[in-house]
Structure formats: C-alpha cells, structure tokens
Design a protein around this motif. Sequence first.
Motif, PDB file in Angstrom:
ATOM      1  N   UNK A 139       0.834  -1.206   0.000  1.00 58.70           N
ATOM      2  CA  UNK A 139       0.000   0.000   0.000  1.00 58.70           C
ATOM      3  C   UNK A 139       0.866   1.253   0.000  1.00 58.70           C
ATOM      4  N   UNK A 140       1.929   1.235   0.801  1.00 66.08           N
ATOM      5  CA  UNK A 140       2.824   2.398   0.855  1.00 66.08           C
ATOM      6  C   UNK A 140       3.534   2.612  -0.474  1.00 66.08           C
ATOM      7  N   UNK A 141       4.022   1.524  -1.089  1.00 61.90           N
ATOM      8  CA  UNK A 141       4.732   1.664  -2.358  1.00 61.90           C
ATOM      9  C   UNK A 141       3.787   2.129  -3.462  1.00 61.90           C
ATOM     10  N   UNK A 142       2.570   1.614  -3.444  1.00 63.44           N
ATOM     11  CA  UNK A 142       1.581   2.021  -4.449  1.00 63.44           C
ATOM     12  C   UNK A 142       1.227   3.492  -4.299  1.00 63.44           C
ATOM     13  N   UNK A 143       1.066   3.930  -3.058  1.00 62.42           N
ATOM     14  CA  UNK A 143       0.727   5.332  -2.801  1.00 62.42           C
ATOM     15  C   UNK A 143       1.877   6.246  -3.188  1.00 62.42           C
ATOM     16  N   UNK A 144       3.070   5.836  -2.872  1.00 65.97           N
ATOM     17  CA  UNK A 144       4.274   6.628  -3.121  1.00 65.97           C
ATOM     18  C   UNK A 144       4.596   6.740  -4.614  1.00 65.97           C
ATOM     19  N   UNK A 145       4.245   5.685  -5.375  1.00 62.87           N
ATOM     20  CA  UNK A 145       4.606   5.680  -6.795  1.00 62.87           C
ATOM     21  C   UNK A 145       3.406   5.704  -7.711  1.00 62.87           C
ATOM     22  N   UNK A 146       2.367   6.425  -7.311  1.00 58.65           N
ATOM     23  CA  UNK A 146       1.125   6.424  -8.082  1.00 58.65           C
ATOM     24  C   UNK A 146       1.350   6.835  -9.539  1.00 58.65           C
ATOM     25  N   UNK A 147       2.267   7.777  -9.775  1.00 60.37           N
ATOM     26  CA  UNK A 147       2.470   8.263 -11.144  1.00 60.37           C
ATOM     27  C   UNK A 147       3.097   7.206 -12.049  1.00 60.37           C
ATOM     28  N   UNK A 148       3.660   6.151 -11.472  1.00 65.49           N
ATOM     29  CA  UNK A 148       4.245   5.076 -12.280  1.00 65.49           C
ATOM     30  C   UNK A 148       3.178   4.302 -13.049  1.00 65.49           C
ATOM     31  N   UNK A 149       1.937   4.316 -12.516  1.00 68.25           N
ATOM     32  CA  UNK A 149       0.887   3.455 -13.055  1.00 68.25           C
ATOM     33  C   UNK A 149      -0.334   4.289 -13.438  1.00 68.25           C
ATOM     34  N   UNK A 150      -0.229   5.023 -14.539  1.00 70.01           N
ATOM     35  CA  UNK A 150      -1.331   5.918 -14.926  1.00 70.01           C
ATOM     36  C   UNK A 150      -2.614   5.194 -15.301  1.00 70.01           C
TER      37      UNK A 150
END
Length: 723
Positions: A104-115
């Motif tokens: 969850x933390x990695x997904x939140x932190x890297x949201x722009x990686x997965x448009x």
Amino acid sequence: MTTPSSGDGPRHTDSRNDFSGTSHGPVVQAAAIHGGITFHVQPAAPVGEWAVPDEIPPLTVRFRNRDRMLDLLDGSFVRDPDRASVGFAAMYGLPGVGKTTLVSRWAEKGRERFPDGQIYVDFAALRGGTAGADVSEAAWCCLKSLGVDAAYIPTALADRTRLLRTRTAGKRLLVFLDNITDPSHAVALLPKGRGSVLLVASGSRLGELALDGALMMHVEPLDRESGLEVLADRCGAGTVAADPDAADEVVRLCGGLPVALHVAAARLATESRLTLAGLAAELADEPRRLAGMSLGKDRSVAAAFDLAYRELTPEAARFYRLMGWYPGAAFDTGVAAVATGLDPQRTADALDALTAACLLEETPDGRFRFHDLVRLHAAERAMEEEAPAERPALVRRVTLHYLALTALADRAVRLDRLRIADLGQLLADVPDPFTVPDGPAPLAWLEAEHRNILGVLRAAAREEELHTEVWQLAEAFTVLFFHHRHLGDWRESLELGAAAAAEALVPAAEARLRSLLSRPLMDLGEYEAARRELDTAEACAEVADHLVVRASVQEFSGRYWDRTDPARAMEAYRSALDLSTAAGELRGAAIASYFLGCAQDAAGEHRAALDTLRDAHQQLTAREDPRMAARVRMAIGIAHGHLGESRDAIAELSAAAEILRAEKATHYEAQALVALADILEGSGSAPRDVRPHLEHALKIYEAGGSPRAEELRERLEEESGAG
C-alpha cells in the motif's frame, strides 16, 4: 434462459421459516418481518461509468521503516528497455508482518508510475475459508476492474487470461494479488503492458515463482527501532522514552508483528493506569495461559489479542466471540446485529469498542473485517466460552437474514421466474428494499455481497437443521449468476443447494437446482457431469410430478443436446413446450418455442422455424415482455436471412435492434446490428449503408470490453482498405 412462470411461479410448501430477534443496519429499512425482524440494507456502490481502477487498500496507520524494501522495489522496477517488460515480485512472511501495508505504501508513493490504474485481488476473500482459490474468479475480478462488462467475460480460464493480456497490453498497471497460495495463480494473471508490475503476497515462500522471474522478497518482522516507533505513534513518544527497557520488551514479546503491536499500543493509549512495564509483564505471562489454544506458532502473538479482549466490556467481548464465527469475509452493521442479536445502538457501541482496541478494522465501503489472526483468536475464545448451541444458532440467524434479502433481490430482478421455494411467510408484508428511493440496485447488492452469501451457504450446509434454508438460498442466489458469470461460485452454490434439497426430501427443488447446475458445468466444459445432473434432475422431476419443473428440466436438456444432437434437442424443446402448455404456463411455453425455433433454424428447417418463432413472439408480446420478444424477433430475422428473404430479414432485425436499444439490452442489440450488417452486405447494399451498424455494434462492444470488438475493428479496417 430459464423457464419462467407467471406471478411468483409455482411454489412448493415444505417448511416454515420461523425466527425472532431484530436485524439492523445503517441505511435502508425494509420493514418488519413476522417475529419482529427488521431488515436494513447497506446499498452497494452505485453503478456508473467505468473509472481507472484504484483498488489497493489505503494506509490506515502511519508507515514505519521498510525503507530498504521500498528502495528495492523502486530499483527493481525502473523503466529500462533492456529489462523485462513487466515487473514481478513475490513477498512472503508471517501473517500480520505487514506485507499488505508495504505494498500500500509503495503504491501510494509511486502512483504516477501506473497511470492506467492499480488492481487488487484478495485471494483469502475468494477462498472463503476453503483451500484452493479459484484463479478463474480472480481473472474475472481483474477483467471487471479493467472495464469489461460481465456479459463479455469469457467462461473458460484460458479465454479469460487471453482477454486479460489483450486488455492490459499498452497499459501501465500495478496488480497486487494478496494472500495467494498457489504459484500458478500468479503467473496466470501477469499483465502484458510494458512498465506494469505484478506483486504477490503470501504467507509461504512460493519459491517456484523465482523460476518465472519473480523477485523474491522476505518481509521480516519489524526491528527494534521500528517497533518502538509504532509504539510511540500510538501511545506517545514520552511514554516510550520514560521506560525504554519495558518498551523493548513489548516489541520483543509482540514478535515485531505490526498487527500485535497495534493491539498492544491501543491498550496503552486507552487505559490510563496501564504502564509499559505492566503491559510487558502481562505479555510475558500470557502465552502460558494460552497454551491450550490452536494458534500454533502465532500463540505468542495471540497474547496481545487476549489481553485486549479481557479489557472489553462483557457485551463487547461476547460480540467479538460471536463474530469470530461469522462465516462471511466482511460484514456491515446490519449483519453484525443479526449475528449477535443486539439492537442498533448496542451493535454500534460494540463495533466502536473493537475498532478502538484495533481488534477490528473498518473498510472503505463501510463494512468491517478481522485480520485473519484476530478472527482465529475470536473463534478460539468462542469455542472456549460459548455454549455449543450458539454457533449453529448464529449460522441460522445470518442464513435467514441473507435468504430474505437475496429472495427480495431475486424478485426485484425478475418477478415471473420459476421458483420452488414458498417464502410467502418469510417475506409477508415486507416492502421491497430494492425498490424504495435510494435503495440498492439488486444485482449490485448481490455482487457486493456474493462472497458473504457463499460463505453463509457453506456454513449452513454443515448444519443438519438448515437443509431447507440452504436450498432456498441457493435457488434465489442463482439470479446473480444469470447476469455475472462467477462459474465456480455458481457451481458450488448449486451443488450445496441440490444436496440440501435431497436431504430435505424435496424432489422438485432438487430437480430445479440440478438442472440449473448443468449451466455452469457446460460453461466449464464438463459436459458429462452436466449430463449426469440432468439425468438426476429428470428422475427427481418425475417423482415430484411437477409439470413446470419437468418442463424446465427438458428445456435445460435441450440446451445440452444443442451442441451435438439437434434432433434430440428439438425433441426436448417440444417436450418442454407440451408440459408448459399442459400446466397453463404460457410464458414458459413461449420460451420453449423460442429455443425450439432456434434449433429448427440451425438444423436447416428454416420455414418451420419461422412458424415456431412467430408463435413465440406473439405469446411474449401478449405477456408484455418486450426484451424477450425482441430476441425472438432477431431470431426471426436470421431465419429469413437463411431463406434469402433479405427484405423481411432487414425489417425484423432493424426492429429488434431498436427495441433492444430501448430496453438497454445492449449485448443483444449489438448481435442484432451485426446480423443486420451481414444481411445488408450479402444483399449487395452499399458500404455506407452497412458501416453505421457495424460501427454502432463496435461502440457497444468496446464500451463493455467484449473480445468481439477487435474482430469488428479488423473487419471495418479491411472494408475501408477495400473501399
């Protein structure tokens, strides 16, 4: 298509559903049912246009440490043309160690990686407490998240995985599969788009995934420093600094597992007289008291849960124990009230107490759930402290609750359907919660609750006193699966229902459920199993001497023989037609005529097919069923086309498409439009007259994510090139 009946359909009265108590929930009050029961229904999420998926659970606590693992994920999945196009990592570690929180933390932190979105599938919810989650169901979830309409999701796993690759090509997605147990399930769900990442979390190592290129990541318990930070976050830095030795001991005794630390810290935050030293002493002593529990290697962690449990009020503690027996994956306030027999305010108080103690978490949709370790602890406490009769009593209460609501949803979707269950007494004078203003859409509610309903069915099937309720719930539940093809769940629910009907000695119900069971079995390619179910269904229908049930079984047999033996299929449909007519079941007769006409047309008997189909159309029109009548009209148009009668074919197909559009039956509208385009093209019409129908059908298929969209797109491109 089932053989329906007028009104509520024939009923078989075999038992009485008597129960007392009060059922509550937060949103829509349906009304009182006999015995003083009141149902409140939590509306499902509104159905609207598809949105980019954003499904990975949000962080509900402050994230601590794991910087090294976050850096490892960042470094492993940078965009690099020389690396694998899709990232793949498998995280493993003890239950409660924080794998989901890390993702969850990695997904939140890297949201722009997965448009193009983030997809989440919890295999624990799919398993419903049984081993071997259905990877086909997980593929269904992924496709639905990607905007594929339920009508266009293929039935076979191989077809679903192919469509999943097609739908993910060209997209950058994060897919997170939580609580997975079988390595092959992960590989089947790999997305295709360059820059996408698949993350898997498991309680075991799943080392085979390394052979498929997965980065293996062991998520270890929190170290001393991070554990102290968790305590400081919850109970204050001053408290930890005042007694660092005791704080160290608490972290050690909680095994560095965040789930245990949060429960322990919640006590420090809420019990003013409790000190760190006192908590450490309690934790050190507690495992000895818990020696008889079956938590295995997690027994020491359970000490934190047990200490928190002992601080609950007697009513909250009993609520906790009973909900440990609840057989669903999650529950709303209404279901919790039914399960525990509490009124709304006392239910709300108990929920507040458990969430404050970190023994229960609230999900974004307003439901509640236990962490797996906490649920196990609650169930262990129930086994120790509740009377043996309490568990079956709880299962009975929630079964009747879901039976009433599922039956109302079933009737809201379609009233004139064949039903064997006589639920008149259960539903007497109950306003339909699915038709009140702002009430939930019945199919949306069933979809949102379907794993809970299946869990309740499994639990009820183990109780000898609930055979009647099990088959009745399975019969009502099947309405969901006519629209959303959860084939594994449909099969299991009907198998449970058919077995229960056999135990309850209700042959009409057994015949109905076994004939229905042939549908998912055929969709799964298990034709011999489907044939066995139909043979048993036919024997049960004969014993029941129920004309409409016999007609329904014959119709399903016709669907079976359609594949391989047109003559036997037509014989079965004629039998269904004759039986329905003899029973005065004229809509059922019309449906049988429709299938008979389609079978005649497929067998080359086009003129006979037209006669049969026209009769079906007349009967359905007289019974004000425009959607089904339009489907028959489409079949009439196709039969005219086979006879070379293009003008009649065009007229019928055009009219059918228009009615289906008005009825919002877009799946069938697209079929009519493609058939119309084929007739126009075959009769020499200009491309400008053909193309609009194909383009409209393409728009429908694209909006729903149908695999046929690509086929139509290629056809239009070829015709443009030829022009």
